[in-house]
Scaffold this active site. Sequence first.
Site, short mmCIF file in Angstrom:
data_model
loop_
_atom_site.label_atom_id
_atom_site.label_comp_id
_atom_site.label_asym_id
_atom_site.label_seq_id
_atom_site.Cartn_x
_atom_site.Cartn_y
_atom_site.Cartn_z
CB THR A 74 -0.84 -21.69 -46.50
OG1 THR A 74 0.03 -20.71 -47.07
CG2 THR A 74 -1.39 -21.17 -45.19
CG HIS A 76 -16.95 -19.41 -34.66
ND1 HIS A 76 -17.34 -20.59 -34.07
CD2 HIS A 76 -16.56 -18.60 -33.64
CE1 HIS A 76 -17.19 -20.50 -32.76
NE2 HIS A 76 -16.72 -19.31 -32.47
#
Length: 424
Positions: free
Chosen positions: A342, A395
Amino acid sequence: MAEIKVPPLAESITEGTISKWLKKPGDFVQKGEAVAELETDKVNVDLISEETGVIRELLFREGDTVKVGDPIAVVAEGSGAPAEPAEKAAEAEKAPAPAKEPEKAQVPAAEPEKALAVEKKEEVPPAQRPIATPAARKLAREKGIDLTQIAPADPLGRVRKHDLLDVSARQEAPREKAAESAGPAQISPQGKPVEIMKMSRRRQTIAKRLVEVQHTAAMLTTFNEVDMSRVIEIRKRRKEKIYEEYEVRLGFMSFFTKAVVAALKKYPLLNAEIVGDEIIVKKFYDIGIAVSTDQGLVVPVVRDADKKNFAEIERDIAHLAAKARENKLSLEDLQGGTFTITNGGVFGSLMSTPILNGPQVGILGMHKIQKRPVAIDDERIEIRPMMYIALSYDHRIVDGKEAVGFLVKVKELIEDPEQLLLEG
Protein backbone atom coordinates in the site's frame (compact mmCIF):
# COMPACT_ATOMS: atom_id res chain seq x y z
CA MET A 1 -43.50 -14.74 -17.28
CA ALA A 2 -39.91 -15.17 -16.13
CA GLU A 3 -38.02 -14.15 -13.02
CA ILE A 4 -34.66 -12.40 -12.87
CA LYS A 5 -32.71 -13.90 -9.99
CA VAL A 6 -29.50 -13.04 -8.14
CA PRO A 7 -26.89 -15.41 -9.64
CA PRO A 8 -24.14 -17.23 -7.71
CA LEU A 9 -21.46 -14.61 -7.01
CA ALA A 10 -18.46 -16.17 -5.28
CA GLU A 11 -17.81 -18.74 -2.60
CA SER A 12 -17.56 -16.10 0.12
CA ILE A 13 -20.39 -13.82 -1.08
CA THR A 14 -23.99 -14.83 -0.36
CA GLU A 15 -25.83 -11.52 -0.50
CA GLY A 16 -25.65 -7.94 -1.72
CA THR A 17 -27.49 -4.63 -1.83
CA ILE A 18 -29.40 -3.31 -4.83
CA SER A 19 -27.60 -0.01 -5.29
CA LYS A 20 -29.34 1.09 -8.48
CA TRP A 21 -32.17 -0.05 -10.75
CA LEU A 22 -31.25 0.36 -14.41
CA LYS A 23 -34.76 -0.52 -15.58
CA LYS A 24 -38.25 0.32 -14.33
CA PRO A 25 -41.65 -1.39 -14.78
CA GLY A 26 -42.75 -1.09 -18.40
CA ASP A 27 -39.21 -0.88 -19.79
CA PHE A 28 -38.17 -3.26 -22.55
CA VAL A 29 -35.15 -5.45 -21.78
CA GLN A 30 -33.03 -7.62 -24.07
CA LYS A 31 -31.65 -10.99 -23.03
CA GLY A 32 -28.19 -10.38 -21.54
CA GLU A 33 -28.97 -6.74 -20.64
CA ALA A 34 -28.35 -5.43 -17.13
CA VAL A 35 -31.43 -4.47 -15.13
CA ALA A 36 -29.83 -3.56 -11.80
CA GLU A 37 -26.51 -2.96 -10.10
CA LEU A 38 -25.75 -5.09 -7.05
CA GLU A 39 -23.25 -3.88 -4.47
CA THR A 40 -21.47 -6.74 -2.72
CA ASP A 41 -18.82 -6.75 -0.04
CA LYS A 42 -16.08 -6.53 -2.66
CA VAL A 43 -17.35 -5.35 -6.05
CA ASN A 44 -20.45 -4.11 -7.86
CA VAL A 45 -22.09 -6.70 -10.11
CA ASP A 46 -24.61 -6.17 -12.93
CA LEU A 47 -27.73 -8.34 -12.61
CA ILE A 48 -28.60 -9.65 -16.07
CA SER A 49 -31.94 -10.62 -17.60
CA GLU A 50 -32.02 -14.11 -19.10
CA GLU A 51 -35.15 -13.25 -21.11
CA THR A 52 -36.21 -10.67 -23.69
CA GLY A 53 -39.39 -8.86 -22.77
CA VAL A 54 -40.93 -6.12 -20.66
CA ILE A 55 -40.20 -5.51 -16.99
CA ARG A 56 -43.51 -6.30 -15.29
CA GLU A 57 -42.56 -5.82 -11.65
CA LEU A 58 -39.57 -4.92 -9.45
CA LEU A 59 -39.63 -7.03 -6.31
CA PHE A 60 -37.14 -4.96 -4.29
CA ARG A 61 -36.26 -1.30 -3.84
CA GLU A 62 -32.88 0.38 -4.08
CA GLY A 63 -31.06 -0.18 -0.80
CA ASP A 64 -32.70 -3.56 -0.12
CA THR A 65 -30.52 -6.57 0.70
CA VAL A 66 -30.99 -9.64 -1.49
CA LYS A 67 -29.51 -13.13 -1.30
CA VAL A 68 -28.15 -15.41 -4.00
CA GLY A 69 -31.12 -17.09 -5.72
CA ASP A 70 -33.66 -14.41 -4.77
CA PRO A 71 -35.95 -13.28 -7.62
CA ILE A 72 -35.63 -9.51 -7.97
CA ALA A 73 -37.87 -8.73 -10.96
CA VAL A 74 -40.51 -10.25 -13.22
CA VAL A 75 -40.23 -10.11 -17.03
CA ALA A 76 -43.18 -10.58 -19.37
CA GLU A 77 -41.79 -12.34 -22.43
CA GLY A 78 -42.37 -10.61 -25.75
CA SER A 79 -41.29 -7.62 -27.79
CA GLY A 80 -43.37 -4.95 -26.11
CA ALA A 81 -45.73 -4.13 -23.26
CA PRO A 82 -48.64 -6.58 -23.06
CA ALA A 83 -51.71 -5.02 -24.68
CA GLU A 84 -55.12 -5.13 -23.02
CA PRO A 85 -57.45 -7.59 -24.81
CA ALA A 86 -60.00 -5.91 -27.08
CA GLU A 87 -62.86 -7.90 -25.51
CA LYS A 88 -61.98 -6.60 -22.04
CA ALA A 89 -61.83 -3.01 -23.29
CA ALA A 90 -65.26 -3.40 -24.99
CA GLU A 91 -66.76 -4.84 -21.82
CA ALA A 92 -65.39 -1.92 -19.83
CA GLU A 93 -67.12 0.51 -22.19
CA LYS A 94 -70.50 -1.31 -21.93
CA ALA A 95 -70.34 -1.75 -18.17
CA PRO A 96 -72.82 0.50 -16.32
CA ALA A 97 -71.35 3.33 -14.33
CA PRO A 98 -70.99 2.51 -10.63
CA ALA A 99 -73.80 3.75 -8.44
CA LYS A 100 -73.03 7.06 -6.86
CA GLU A 101 -72.60 6.84 -3.13
CA PRO A 102 -74.92 9.05 -1.12
CA GLU A 103 -73.18 12.14 0.04
CA LYS A 104 -72.50 12.46 3.71
CA ALA A 105 -74.30 15.19 5.56
CA GLN A 106 -72.29 18.37 5.46
CA VAL A 107 -71.59 19.90 8.83
CA PRO A 108 -70.86 23.64 8.98
CA ALA A 109 -67.19 24.36 9.52
CA ALA A 110 -68.11 26.87 12.20
CA GLU A 111 -69.26 24.05 14.52
CA PRO A 112 -66.23 21.73 14.99
CA GLU A 113 -67.66 20.22 18.16
CA LYS A 114 -70.75 19.00 16.29
CA ALA A 115 -68.58 17.71 13.44
CA LEU A 116 -66.55 15.68 15.92
CA ALA A 117 -69.76 14.32 17.39
CA VAL A 118 -71.00 13.23 13.96
CA GLU A 119 -67.70 11.45 13.29
CA LYS A 120 -67.89 9.66 16.60
CA LYS A 121 -71.42 8.46 15.87
CA GLU A 122 -70.13 6.80 12.68
CA GLU A 123 -67.62 4.65 14.62
CA VAL A 124 -67.98 0.86 14.66
CA PRO A 125 -70.84 -0.20 16.97
CA PRO A 126 -69.72 -1.91 20.21
CA ALA A 127 -71.09 -5.27 19.05
CA GLN A 128 -68.81 -5.14 16.00
CA ARG A 129 -65.67 -3.91 17.76
CA PRO A 130 -62.78 -6.41 17.68
CA ILE A 131 -61.81 -8.28 20.80
CA ALA A 132 -58.25 -7.35 21.71
CA THR A 133 -55.88 -7.80 24.61
CA PRO A 134 -54.93 -4.69 26.63
CA ALA A 135 -51.35 -4.88 25.27
CA ALA A 136 -52.67 -4.97 21.70
CA ARG A 137 -54.97 -1.98 22.30
CA LYS A 138 -52.11 0.00 23.85
CA LEU A 139 -49.80 -0.74 20.90
CA ALA A 140 -52.57 0.14 18.44
CA ARG A 141 -53.05 3.53 20.12
CA GLU A 142 -49.30 4.21 20.10
CA LYS A 143 -48.86 3.24 16.43
CA GLY A 144 -52.18 4.60 15.16
CA ILE A 145 -53.34 1.17 13.91
CA ASP A 146 -57.03 0.46 13.23
CA LEU A 147 -57.85 -2.78 15.05
CA THR A 148 -60.79 -3.45 12.70
CA GLN A 149 -58.26 -3.91 9.87
CA ILE A 150 -56.29 -6.63 11.69
CA ALA A 151 -56.74 -10.31 10.78
CA PRO A 152 -55.96 -12.09 14.07
CA ALA A 153 -54.20 -15.45 14.18
CA ASP A 154 -56.24 -16.46 17.24
CA PRO A 155 -59.00 -18.93 16.17
CA LEU A 156 -61.38 -17.17 18.60
CA GLY A 157 -60.78 -13.87 16.82
CA ARG A 158 -58.88 -12.13 19.62
CA VAL A 159 -56.29 -9.58 18.46
CA ARG A 160 -53.01 -10.02 20.27
CA LYS A 161 -49.92 -7.82 20.39
CA HIS A 162 -47.92 -9.97 17.95
CA ASP A 163 -50.70 -9.54 15.34
CA LEU A 164 -49.89 -5.85 15.28
CA LEU A 165 -46.11 -6.13 15.09
CA ASP A 166 -46.02 -7.15 11.40
CA VAL A 167 -48.44 -4.35 10.51
CA SER A 168 -46.32 -1.86 12.44
CA ALA A 169 -43.14 -3.04 10.68
CA ARG A 170 -44.76 -2.62 7.26
CA GLN A 171 -45.82 0.90 8.18
CA GLU A 172 -42.39 1.86 9.51
CA ALA A 173 -40.46 0.66 6.42
CA PRO A 174 -41.75 3.36 4.02
CA ARG A 175 -41.35 5.99 6.73
CA GLU A 176 -37.70 5.05 7.22
CA LYS A 177 -37.19 5.05 3.45
CA ALA A 178 -38.77 8.49 3.19
CA ALA A 179 -36.59 9.74 6.02
CA GLU A 180 -33.47 8.50 4.23
CA SER A 181 -34.47 10.19 0.97
CA ALA A 182 -35.32 13.40 2.80
CA GLY A 183 -31.64 13.83 3.63
CA PRO A 184 -29.43 13.75 6.75
CA ALA A 185 -30.38 15.26 10.05
CA GLN A 186 -29.11 18.80 10.41
CA ILE A 187 -29.05 19.34 14.19
CA SER A 188 -27.31 17.25 16.85
CA PRO A 189 -28.77 16.63 20.34
CA GLN A 190 -26.48 19.46 21.47
CA GLY A 191 -28.13 21.80 19.01
CA LYS A 192 -25.05 21.90 16.73
CA PRO A 193 -25.16 21.33 12.94
CA VAL A 194 -24.25 17.81 11.82
CA GLU A 195 -24.44 15.63 8.73
CA ILE A 196 -25.44 11.97 8.98
CA MET A 197 -24.24 9.68 6.18
CA LYS A 198 -25.26 6.07 5.72
CA MET A 199 -22.29 3.71 5.36
CA SER A 200 -22.16 1.88 2.04
CA ARG A 201 -22.12 -1.90 2.14
CA ARG A 202 -18.49 -1.90 1.04
CA ARG A 203 -17.48 0.59 3.72
CA GLN A 204 -19.25 -1.55 6.34
CA THR A 205 -17.35 -4.61 5.11
CA ILE A 206 -14.02 -2.78 5.14
CA ALA A 207 -14.67 -1.61 8.70
CA LYS A 208 -15.69 -5.10 9.82
CA ARG A 209 -12.65 -6.79 8.28
CA LEU A 210 -10.17 -4.28 9.67
CA VAL A 211 -11.56 -4.72 13.17
CA GLU A 212 -11.55 -8.52 12.78
CA VAL A 213 -7.89 -8.49 11.74
CA GLN A 214 -6.90 -6.49 14.80
CA HIS A 215 -8.86 -8.87 17.03
CA THR A 216 -7.55 -12.10 15.50
CA ALA A 217 -3.95 -11.32 14.53
CA ALA A 218 -1.01 -10.42 16.77
CA MET A 219 -0.13 -7.45 14.58
CA LEU A 220 3.15 -5.62 14.93
CA THR A 221 4.87 -3.02 12.72
CA THR A 222 8.55 -2.43 12.08
CA PHE A 223 10.06 0.54 10.18
CA ASN A 224 13.06 1.41 8.08
CA GLU A 225 14.04 4.14 5.62
CA VAL A 226 15.19 3.84 2.03
CA ASP A 227 17.40 6.07 -0.09
CA MET A 228 15.49 6.40 -3.36
CA SER A 229 18.34 8.01 -5.32
CA ARG A 230 19.25 4.99 -7.49
CA VAL A 231 15.66 4.11 -8.36
CA ILE A 232 14.90 7.71 -9.31
CA GLU A 233 18.01 7.85 -11.47
CA ILE A 234 17.16 4.58 -13.28
CA ARG A 235 13.56 5.67 -13.73
CA LYS A 236 14.60 8.95 -15.35
CA ARG A 237 17.06 7.20 -17.62
CA ARG A 238 14.84 4.31 -18.73
CA LYS A 239 11.24 5.58 -18.62
CA GLU A 240 11.14 6.97 -22.19
CA LYS A 241 12.48 3.77 -23.76
CA ILE A 242 10.11 1.59 -21.73
CA TYR A 243 7.20 3.79 -22.78
CA GLU A 244 8.19 3.55 -26.45
CA GLU A 245 8.47 -0.23 -26.25
CA TYR A 246 5.60 -1.13 -23.91
CA GLU A 247 3.40 2.02 -23.89
CA VAL A 248 3.47 2.07 -20.10
CA ARG A 249 5.07 4.53 -17.69
CA LEU A 250 7.73 3.23 -15.31
CA GLY A 251 6.82 4.05 -11.73
CA PHE A 252 8.05 3.11 -8.28
CA MET A 253 5.52 0.32 -7.68
CA SER A 254 7.22 -2.14 -10.03
CA PHE A 255 10.54 -1.73 -8.16
CA PHE A 256 8.89 -2.37 -4.80
CA THR A 257 6.87 -5.28 -6.17
CA LYS A 258 10.00 -6.96 -7.50
CA ALA A 259 11.85 -6.25 -4.24
CA VAL A 260 8.97 -7.69 -2.19
CA VAL A 261 8.89 -10.88 -4.26
CA ALA A 262 12.65 -11.36 -3.77
CA ALA A 263 12.32 -10.76 -0.02
CA LEU A 264 9.37 -13.18 0.22
CA LYS A 265 11.48 -15.90 -1.36
CA LYS A 266 14.07 -15.39 1.36
CA TYR A 267 11.49 -15.07 4.18
CA PRO A 268 8.64 -17.39 3.06
CA LEU A 269 6.58 -17.17 6.26
CA LEU A 270 5.53 -13.67 5.20
CA ASN A 271 3.92 -15.30 2.15
CA ALA A 272 1.76 -17.61 4.25
CA GLU A 273 -1.53 -17.78 6.14
CA ILE A 274 -2.86 -19.55 9.22
CA VAL A 275 -5.69 -22.07 8.84
CA GLY A 276 -6.68 -23.60 12.16
CA ASP A 277 -3.48 -24.94 13.69
CA GLU A 278 -1.66 -25.18 10.36
CA ILE A 279 0.53 -22.76 8.40
CA ILE A 280 0.02 -22.72 4.64
CA VAL A 281 3.12 -21.35 2.90
CA LYS A 282 2.37 -20.12 -0.63
CA LYS A 283 4.86 -21.02 -3.34
CA PHE A 284 3.41 -18.43 -5.72
CA TYR A 285 3.52 -14.64 -5.57
CA ASP A 286 0.21 -12.88 -6.21
CA ILE A 287 0.78 -9.37 -4.89
CA GLY A 288 -2.15 -7.19 -3.84
CA ILE A 289 -1.86 -3.47 -4.66
CA ALA A 290 -4.08 -1.23 -2.53
CA VAL A 291 -6.08 1.29 -4.60
CA SER A 292 -8.21 4.11 -3.21
CA THR A 293 -11.62 4.65 -4.87
CA ASP A 294 -14.69 6.76 -4.14
CA GLN A 295 -16.34 3.65 -2.64
CA GLY A 296 -13.38 2.82 -0.39
CA LEU A 297 -10.09 0.95 -0.46
CA VAL A 298 -9.84 -2.13 -2.70
CA VAL A 299 -6.89 -4.47 -3.23
CA PRO A 300 -6.72 -5.95 -6.75
CA VAL A 301 -4.06 -8.59 -7.31
CA VAL A 302 -1.10 -8.73 -9.71
CA ARG A 303 -0.86 -12.44 -10.54
CA ASP A 304 2.48 -14.27 -10.75
CA ALA A 305 4.48 -11.12 -10.10
CA ASP A 306 7.67 -13.20 -9.92
CA LYS A 307 7.29 -14.14 -13.60
CA LYS A 308 6.77 -10.60 -14.93
CA ASN A 309 9.18 -7.83 -15.85
CA PHE A 310 8.93 -4.23 -14.70
CA ALA A 311 6.82 -3.08 -17.66
CA GLU A 312 4.37 -5.98 -17.31
CA ILE A 313 3.90 -5.25 -13.60
CA GLU A 314 3.32 -1.55 -14.28
CA ARG A 315 0.82 -2.40 -17.01
CA ASP A 316 -1.10 -4.74 -14.69
CA ILE A 317 -1.17 -2.16 -11.90
CA ALA A 318 -2.38 0.61 -14.23
CA HIS A 319 -5.07 -1.64 -15.69
CA LEU A 320 -6.33 -2.80 -12.29
CA ALA A 321 -6.30 0.74 -10.86
CA ALA A 322 -8.36 2.01 -13.82
CA LYS A 323 -10.87 -0.81 -13.38
CA ALA A 324 -11.09 -0.05 -9.66
CA ARG A 325 -11.84 3.64 -10.20
CA GLU A 326 -14.42 2.83 -12.87
CA ASN A 327 -16.01 0.27 -10.54
CA LYS A 328 -15.38 -2.54 -13.04
CA LEU A 329 -13.26 -4.92 -10.97
CA SER A 330 -14.36 -8.55 -11.04
CA LEU A 331 -14.26 -10.88 -8.06
CA GLU A 332 -11.33 -12.69 -9.67
CA ASP A 333 -9.35 -9.44 -9.65
CA LEU A 334 -9.62 -9.27 -5.85
CA GLN A 335 -9.20 -12.83 -4.65
CA GLY A 336 -6.20 -14.89 -3.69
CA GLY A 337 -3.51 -12.32 -2.92
CA THR A 338 -0.57 -13.59 -0.86
CA PHE A 339 0.96 -10.26 0.26
CA THR A 340 -0.09 -6.61 -0.06
CA ILE A 341 1.66 -3.31 -0.84
CA THR A 342 0.00 0.00 0.00
CA ASN A 343 1.34 3.44 -0.94
CA GLY A 344 0.18 6.19 1.38
CA GLY A 345 2.85 8.45 -0.08
CA VAL A 346 0.59 9.40 -2.98
CA PHE A 347 -1.56 11.26 -0.43
CA GLY A 348 1.44 12.83 1.34
CA SER A 349 1.72 10.39 4.24
CA LEU A 350 5.19 10.49 5.79
CA MET A 351 4.73 7.46 8.07
CA SER A 352 1.92 5.06 9.01
CA THR A 353 1.23 1.56 10.37
CA PRO A 354 -0.69 -0.34 7.68
CA ILE A 355 -3.30 -2.88 8.80
CA LEU A 356 -3.05 -6.46 7.56
CA ASN A 357 -5.25 -7.58 4.68
CA GLY A 358 -6.42 -10.86 6.20
CA PRO A 359 -5.84 -13.75 5.91
CA GLN A 360 -2.44 -12.50 4.70
CA VAL A 361 0.23 -12.11 7.37
CA GLY A 362 2.25 -9.25 5.86
CA ILE A 363 1.72 -5.83 4.29
CA LEU A 364 4.33 -3.29 3.17
CA GLY A 365 3.58 0.41 3.51
CA MET A 366 5.31 2.92 1.23
CA HIS A 367 5.34 6.64 2.05
CA LYS A 368 6.15 10.07 0.72
CA ILE A 369 9.60 10.67 -0.74
CA GLN A 370 11.13 13.58 1.13
CA LYS A 371 14.57 15.12 0.84
CA ARG A 372 16.49 14.87 4.08
CA PRO A 373 20.12 15.29 5.18
CA VAL A 374 21.78 11.88 5.35
CA ALA A 375 25.17 10.97 6.81
CA ILE A 376 27.04 9.28 3.96
CA ASP A 377 30.19 8.61 6.01
CA ASP A 378 32.06 10.19 8.90
CA GLU A 379 32.83 13.29 6.87
CA ARG A 380 29.98 13.79 4.41
CA ILE A 381 26.32 14.73 4.84
CA GLU A 382 24.20 14.89 1.69
CA ILE A 383 20.60 15.74 0.86
CA ARG A 384 18.96 12.55 -0.38
CA PRO A 385 15.38 11.60 -1.42
CA MET A 386 14.35 9.36 1.46
CA MET A 387 11.27 7.22 2.07
CA TYR A 388 10.08 5.58 5.28
CA ILE A 389 8.80 2.04 4.72
CA ALA A 390 6.75 0.02 7.21
CA LEU A 391 6.08 -3.70 7.48
CA SER A 392 3.07 -4.84 9.49
CA TYR A 393 3.09 -8.58 10.18
CA ASP A 394 1.31 -11.27 12.16
CA HIS A 395 3.56 -12.04 15.09
CA ARG A 396 1.87 -15.43 15.58
CA ILE A 397 3.96 -16.96 12.78
CA VAL A 398 6.48 -14.24 11.89
CA ASP A 399 9.14 -13.41 14.48
CA GLY A 400 10.76 -10.00 14.75
CA LYS A 401 14.01 -11.33 13.30
CA GLU A 402 12.31 -12.42 10.05
CA ALA A 403 10.26 -9.23 9.83
CA VAL A 404 13.30 -6.97 10.24
CA GLY A 405 15.31 -9.15 7.84
CA PHE A 406 12.54 -8.89 5.24
CA LEU A 407 12.42 -5.09 5.49
CA VAL A 408 16.21 -4.79 5.32
CA LYS A 409 16.18 -6.98 2.19
CA VAL A 410 13.63 -4.67 0.53
CA LYS A 411 15.75 -1.66 1.52
CA GLU A 412 18.92 -3.19 0.05
CA LEU A 413 17.23 -4.03 -3.25
CA ILE A 414 15.72 -0.57 -3.66
CA GLU A 415 19.00 1.14 -2.85
CA ASP A 416 20.86 -1.15 -5.28
CA PRO A 417 18.15 -1.97 -7.87
CA GLU A 418 20.53 -3.74 -10.27
CA GLN A 419 20.35 -6.63 -7.79
CA LEU A 420 16.72 -7.13 -8.83
CA LEU A 421 17.96 -8.43 -12.17
CA LEU A 422 20.00 -11.10 -10.37
CA GLU A 423 17.24 -12.01 -7.89
CA GLY A 424 14.92 -13.15 -10.71
